[in-house]
Scaffold this active site. Structure first.
Site, PDB file in Angstrom:
ATOM      1  N   HIS A  98       0.827  -1.213   0.000  1.00  0.00           N
ATOM      2  CA  HIS A  98       0.000   0.000   0.000  1.00  0.00           C
ATOM      3  C   HIS A  98       0.857   1.257   0.000  1.00  0.00           C
ATOM      4  CE1 HIS A  98       0.391   0.846   4.402  1.00  0.00           C
ATOM      5  NE2 HIS A  98       0.355  -0.467   4.548  1.00  0.00           N
ATOM      6  N   ASP A 100      -0.123   4.377   1.109  1.00  0.00           N
ATOM      7  CA  ASP A 100      -0.378   5.381   2.139  1.00  0.00           C
ATOM      8  C   ASP A 100       0.386   5.084   3.421  1.00  0.00           C
ATOM      9  OD1 ASP A 100      -2.122   3.110   2.456  1.00  0.00           O
ATOM     10  OD2 ASP A 100      -3.232   4.252   3.962  1.00  0.00           O
ATOM     11  N   ASP A 130       6.276   1.058   6.500  1.00  0.00           N
ATOM     12  CA  ASP A 130       4.932   0.496   6.366  1.00  0.00           C
ATOM     13  C   ASP A 130       4.135   1.432   5.474  1.00  0.00           C
ATOM     14  OD1 ASP A 130       2.433  -0.625   6.708  1.00  0.00           O
ATOM     15  OD2 ASP A 130       2.208  -0.028   8.798  1.00  0.00           O
ATOM     16  N   GLU A 163      -4.947   1.999   2.694  1.00  0.00           N
ATOM     17  CA  GLU A 163      -5.012   0.738   3.439  1.00  0.00           C
ATOM     18  C   GLU A 163      -5.209   1.000   4.919  1.00  0.00           C
ATOM     19  OE1 GLU A 163      -3.317  -2.732   5.724  1.00  0.00           O
ATOM     20  OE2 GLU A 163      -2.743  -0.616   5.741  1.00  0.00           O
ATOM     21  N   GLU A 164      -4.475   1.990   5.427  1.00  0.00           N
ATOM     22  CA  GLU A 164      -4.546   2.304   6.846  1.00  0.00           C
ATOM     23  C   GLU A 164      -5.937   2.848   7.199  1.00  0.00           C
ATOM     24  OE1 GLU A 164      -2.233   1.364   8.632  1.00  0.00           O
ATOM     25  OE2 GLU A 164      -0.318   1.513   7.572  1.00  0.00           O
ATOM     26  N   ASP A 187       3.515  -6.733   3.642  1.00  0.00           N
ATOM     27  CA  ASP A 187       3.004  -5.721   4.575  1.00  0.00           C
ATOM     28  C   ASP A 187       2.984  -6.230   6.013  1.00  0.00           C
ATOM     29  OD1 ASP A 187       1.904  -3.351   5.489  1.00  0.00           O
ATOM     30  OD2 ASP A 187      -0.160  -3.922   5.014  1.00  0.00           O
ATOM     31  N   HIS A 368       3.846   2.581  12.830  1.00  0.00           N
ATOM     32  CA  HIS A 368       2.853   3.483  13.420  1.00  0.00           C
ATOM     33  C   HIS A 368       3.414   4.230  14.628  1.00  0.00           C
ATOM     34  CE1 HIS A 368      -0.854   1.237  11.555  1.00  0.00           C
ATOM     35  NE2 HIS A 368       0.198   1.223  10.748  1.00  0.00           N
TER      36      HIS A 368
END
Length: 393
Positions: A98, A100, A130, A163-164, A187, A368
């Site tokens: 992904h 984003d 990520d 995705e997030e 991922d 994150h």
């Protein structure tokens, strides 16, 4: 002149110090990864990086389109879908990552920590490994294939949006353009060798408790406190780790007007997850009924909305896709291992749309968070992994 020399020397040290296969151009993958993380791409705002990736994929010989997922979810762009026709018979495979990143993810300043062999941010933002680590690995793995002039089957690549926080790119992917039999989603935070074959389904549970306002100092007995209703419900609710397959959580509680007013309304956002659909149904039902009973006992009202965000997936360890992966890792000299996850990813959505998919570790650590990092060695191994998977297909 001195700056140029220092740059060359640093690239030489990167090439000499950090492991992986000789077939991977270490300098190139590090430089490309740094290029990608410097491109701002928060969820729903991936247009800049999508344009860069379209150009890179076209240079590799792919036919590239952008679908209309962005229009459907209110984003700047859709998913990047690329197809490279095969030069020999074989399994049609798809690689996915992904585009984003979570916040704060704008203005990333990546730092190469030579002593520890990692790339990190300056800790004012996330790094964005990520999932730009996955993107860089896919691009480099395919470059190796092209440079070695290897025959291959059909290859598709999907770089998804948003995705997030919702898996929206995968949910609204134009599946009419996808004909791959197997999908490999890069991922996961495990090091290369990790193969995730099980992932949970998730229910989103939105609750609104409606009580009755009253003056908290003059006539509190005339009110119905929404926060007290919520407290009674939560006290009687099974939460956090339910069993080996199932979790549940109250994530957001929001309400109130002032301290001198009995709280009239309260909104709660909760979730439940399980690797087993029947267990998920039971946990969600339990949470809903507990909220309803607390409201009924307190003469309050409650509005509840439940949405199945994504389904579970469970790939047999004897499946051909797992056999392919084990052989690929064996060729790399990397020990593979099978595991499950409690998180959701595009893997869930691909499986629910009839494409057998697994999630693979690429080594991003502490995602994150402001301390996110990725080992250069894992970037290199992830690129080699892509190349070896293509060979096995």
């Amino acid at each position: 002149m001195k700056m140029l020399y220092n740059g060359i020397r640093k690239r030489k040290r990167i090439h000499e110090m950090y492991g992986g296969s000789d077939m991977v151009n270490k300098d190139r993958i590090v430089n490309e990864f740094i290029e990608l993380v410097k491109i701002d791409s928060p969820s729903s705002k991936e247009e800049k990086i999508a344009k860069v990736l379209v150009e890179k994929l076209e240079k590799l010989g792919f036919e590239v389109v952008i679908d209309d997922a962005g229009t459907k979810v209110g984003g700047q762009t859709g998913n990047v879908i690329a197809t490279l026709k095969g030069t020999r018979p074989g399994k049609k495979i798809l690689f996915s990552a992904h585009m984003d990143t979570v916040s704060p993810g704008e203005g990333v300043n990546p730092i190469i920590d030579e002593e520890n062999g990692i790339i990190k941010s300056d800790e004012t933002t996330v790094l964005g490994a990520d999932d730009k680590g996955g993107i860089a690995a896919i691009l480099e793995g395919i470059r190796i294939l092209k440079e070695k002039n290897e025959d291959h089957g059909d290859i598709q690549v999907v770089f998804s949006i948003w995705e997030e926080g919702g898996l929206f790119g995968a949910k609204y992917l134009d599946y009419s353009k996808i004909d791959a039999e197997y999908a490999f989603v890069l991922d996961s935070g495990g090091s290369p060798g990790e193969i995730i074959v099980k992932g949970p389904a998730q229910d989103k549970i939105d609750v609104k408790i409606i009580g009755k306002p009253a003056h908290a100092g003059v006539a509190p007995e005339e009110g119905v406190s929404a926060i007290m209703v919520a407290a009674r419900a939560i006290e009687n609710m099974k939460l956090l780790r339910i069993d080996e397959d199932t979790t549940a959580n109250i994530g957001i509680v929001k309400g109130g007007i002032a301290t001198n007013i009995v709280m009239p309304e309260l909104e709660i956002k909760a979730e439940s997850r399980s690797l087993v659909d029947e267990k998920l149904d039971m946990q969600t039902k339990h949470m809903v009924e507990t909220f309803k009973k607390a409201a009924e006992d307190s003469n309050a009202q409650v509005e509840i909305n439940v949405e199945r965000m994504y389904g579970a997936f469970n790939i047999s360890e004897d499946d051909e896709i797992i056999t392919m992966l084990k052989k690929a890792f064996e060729n790399m000299g990397v020990k593979s291992y099978i595991t499950s996850t409690g998180g959701g990813s595009d893997t869930n959505i691909l499986n629910s749309n009839g494409i057998k998919a697994v999630n693979l570790g690429i080594g991003m650590k502490k995602p994150h968070t402001l301390q996110e990092y990725i080992a250069i060695e894992d970037l290199v191994k992830s690129a080699q992994m892509v190349y070896e998977i293509i060979k096995q297909a």
